[in-house]
Design an enzyme around this catalytic site. Structure first.
Site, PDB file in Angstrom:
ATOM      1  N   ARG A  98       1.049  -1.426   0.053  1.00 11.56           N
ATOM      2  CA  ARG A  98       0.010   0.023   0.067  1.00 11.56           C
ATOM      3  C   ARG A  98       0.948   1.236   0.001  1.00 11.56           C
ATOM      4  O   ARG A  98       0.497   2.508  -0.508  1.00 11.56           O
ATOM      5  CB  ARG A  98      -0.986  -0.070   1.218  1.00 11.56           C
ATOM      6  N   TYR A 112     -17.458  16.688 -16.121  1.00 13.16           N
ATOM      7  CA  TYR A 112     -17.835  15.347 -15.903  1.00 13.16           C
ATOM      8  C   TYR A 112     -18.921  15.054 -14.844  1.00 13.16           C
ATOM      9  O   TYR A 112     -18.571  15.503 -13.574  1.00 13.16           O
ATOM     10  CB  TYR A 112     -16.508  14.445 -15.706  1.00 13.16           C
ATOM     11  N   ASP A 133      -8.528  18.752 -14.166  1.00 16.00           N
ATOM     12  CA  ASP A 133      -8.749  17.191 -14.684  1.00 16.00           C
ATOM     13  C   ASP A 133      -8.400  17.151 -16.300  1.00 16.00           C
ATOM     14  O   ASP A 133      -9.197  18.152 -17.209  1.00 16.00           O
ATOM     15  CB  ASP A 133      -9.968  16.988 -14.527  1.00 16.00           C
ATOM     16  N   LYS A 168      -8.977   6.277 -19.131  1.00 16.67           N
ATOM     17  CA  LYS A 168      -9.253   6.415 -20.183  1.00 16.67           C
ATOM     18  C   LYS A 168      -8.054   6.424 -21.273  1.00 16.67           C
ATOM     19  O   LYS A 168      -7.498   5.494 -21.212  1.00 16.67           O
ATOM     20  CB  LYS A 168      -9.779   7.966 -20.215  1.00 16.67           C
TER      21      LYS A 168
HETATM   22  C1  LIG Z   1     -14.005   9.135 -16.400  1.00 16.22           C
HETATM   23  C2  LIG Z   1     -13.643  10.266 -15.902  1.00 16.22           C
HETATM   24  C3  LIG Z   1     -13.276  10.603 -14.593  1.00 16.22           C
HETATM   25  C4  LIG Z   1     -13.324   9.551 -13.627  1.00 16.22           C
HETATM   26  O1  LIG Z   1     -12.483   8.499 -13.912  1.00 16.22           O
HETATM   27  P1  LIG Z   1     -12.789   7.031 -13.170  1.00 16.22           P
HETATM   28  O2  LIG Z   1     -11.584   6.389 -13.738  1.00 16.22           O
HETATM   29  O3  LIG Z   1     -14.085   6.401 -13.966  1.00 16.22           O
HETATM   30  O4  LIG Z   1     -13.244   7.066 -11.631  1.00 16.22           O
HETATM   31  C5  LIG Z   1     -12.931  11.852 -14.388  1.00 16.22           C
HETATM   32  N1  LIG Z   1     -12.867  12.825 -15.055  1.00 16.22           N
HETATM   33  C6  LIG Z   1     -13.044  12.705 -16.499  1.00 16.22           C
HETATM   34  C7  LIG Z   1     -12.941  13.963 -17.343  1.00 16.22           C
HETATM   35  C8  LIG Z   1     -13.586  11.578 -16.866  1.00 16.22           C
HETATM   36  O5  LIG Z   1     -13.596  11.323 -18.215  1.00 16.22           O
END
Ligand SMILES: *Cc1c(COP(=O)(O)O)cnc(C)c1O
Length: 388
Positions: free
Chosen positions: A58, A110, A183, A208
């Site tokens: 961890r 998102y 993000d 992604k």
């Molecule tokens: C999918 C996504 C998230 C969340 O990510 P997870 O891996 O599904 O928890 C956050 N921000 C954006 C822009 C996303 O497309």
């Protein structure tokens, strides 16, 4: 003869990625690192860890360290931390805002982030301010009035593909003592480097495009200031709250990253071609893609991004929910599924998913464009649009 890998400093990101950060496994000479499944590590007779830093998985693991170092380099950053999902990464960052504090979040991002922040802030006595950060005047006024501890942006935003001005907002944040987190999932670090534009933290859902094969959940946060209080909090939060990535997932992520540069190049080109082919289509009201010269934030996007505009776009079809669902239902190459950034193109009717949380238009379809042949994607949409 060298027994340990020489550093790959000075290489282009494409070359670093092709070697998954470079080096070989010093224990075996293997070109691909082994999956480290052990959860715990032995100590010697004097009770010192045999490998410094490795006590329990961890805390650390060779695969995380390798992927984190690679991602930090791609971001022009100093340090990164992997998390069990994008949301776990967001949660760790946001928890650095203490009860009684204020968080300003870009509106129309998102929906999972919006949903989490609304619940988290309400439960923890944190004032949440939602503002259209792609409008600088609006974010300027809100920051001046509400004096947030942190500003959260998403660039480009999902699913509207709005582009906030990271440079100017970072100056604004610095002037008001707010931390700026971005993000940048929809861009990837190959085409947008928020840290280099002045952000304090950059986050990606590695689920992604970073992994790119729709087969792991993961998240990552990077910083240019590893000595900051916020970074120390985030690292400690990952370790003690335990939202870490599994070893197999970290291994798959490193494997996916090897082809990131190629995938991003093809996905950017495909998305641009598709956006152009749909721009003046009689069955479409609007194409939302910052790569199009007609997009309201095109010049800003061009000044912040290099090498492309990403693989996410949205279209608003003529009509409403019924027409949008008919187009989605008529697509053959695009699969109807949520998520983005994978090799396969996906289409999603966002209203079906988030209609009760946000006011996303009923005629909006979000497209995540993959690495298929451009002509197959263009003709798939062309034929699907004949259904309305
Ligand atoms: C999918 C996504 C998230 C969340 O990510 P997870 O891996 O599904 O928890 C956050 N921000 C954006 C822009 C996303 O497309």
């Amino acid at each position: 003869m060298s027994k340990s890998p020489r550093p790959n400093s000075g290489l282009h990101p494409d070359s670093l990625l092709a070697h998954a950060g470079g080096g070989f496994d010093p224990a075996t000479g293997a070109v691909v690192p082994p999956i480290q499944t052990a959860t715990t590590f032995v100590r010697d007779e004097d009770y010192a860890p045999i490998r410094s830093g490795h006590i329990y998985s961890r805390d650390s693991n060779d695969l995380y360290l390798k992927a984190e170092k690679l991602i930090a380099t791609l971001e022009d950053g100093a340090d990164s931390r992997l998390f069990a999902s994008g949301m776990a990464a967001i949660a760790a960052v946001v928890r650095s805002v203490k009860p009684g504090g204020t968080l300003l979040v870009q509106s129309g991002i998102y929906w999972g982030t919006t949903l989490f922040l609304r619940k988290h802030c309400a439960r923890n006595n944190i004032a949440l301010v939602e503002a259209d950060a792609s409008n600088f005047e609006s974010v300027h006024d809100e920051v001046s009035i509400t004096k947030p501890d942190m500003v959260w942006l998403e660039v480009p935003s999902n699913p509207y593909l709005k582009v906030a001005d990271i440079r100017r907002i970072s100056e604004l944040c610095k002037a008001h003592g707010a931390l700026l987190a971005v993000d940048a999932t929809a861009a990837t670090p190959l085409i947008l480097k928020p840290l280099a534009l002045g952000a304090d933290l950059v986050m990606h859902s590695a689920t992604k495009a970073l992994n790119g094969h729709s087969d792991i959940l993961g998240g990552v946060v990077s910083t240019s200031d590893p000595d900051s209080e916020a970074w120390r909090f985030i690292c400690e939060e990952r370790q003690i709250a335990g939202a870490i990535l599994g070893s197999f997932e970290a291994w798959l992520l490193l494997r996916g990253l090897r082809t990131l540069a190629l995938r991003v190049e093809r996905m950017n080109a495909n998305t641009m071609a598709l956006a152009k082919s749909l721009e003046n289509h009689p069955k479409i009201d609007a194409v939302l893609y910052p790569g199009l010269p007609g997009h309201p934030h095109h010049d800003l996007a061009k000044s912040q991004m290099t090498g492309g505009f990403g693989s996410l776009m949205s279209i608003r079809v003529k009509g409403g929910k019924e027409e949008a669902l008919r187009v989605a239902g008529s697509l053959d190459v695009f699969q109807r599924a949520t998520s983005l950034g994978g090799t396969e193109s996906l289409v999603e009717h966002r209203f079906t998913i988030e209609g009760d949380v946000t006011n996303v238009p009923e005629n909006l379809l979000r497209l995540s464009v993959g690495i298929e042949h451009e002509a197959d994607l263009v003709s798939d949409l062309e034929q699907a649009l004949t259904s309305i």
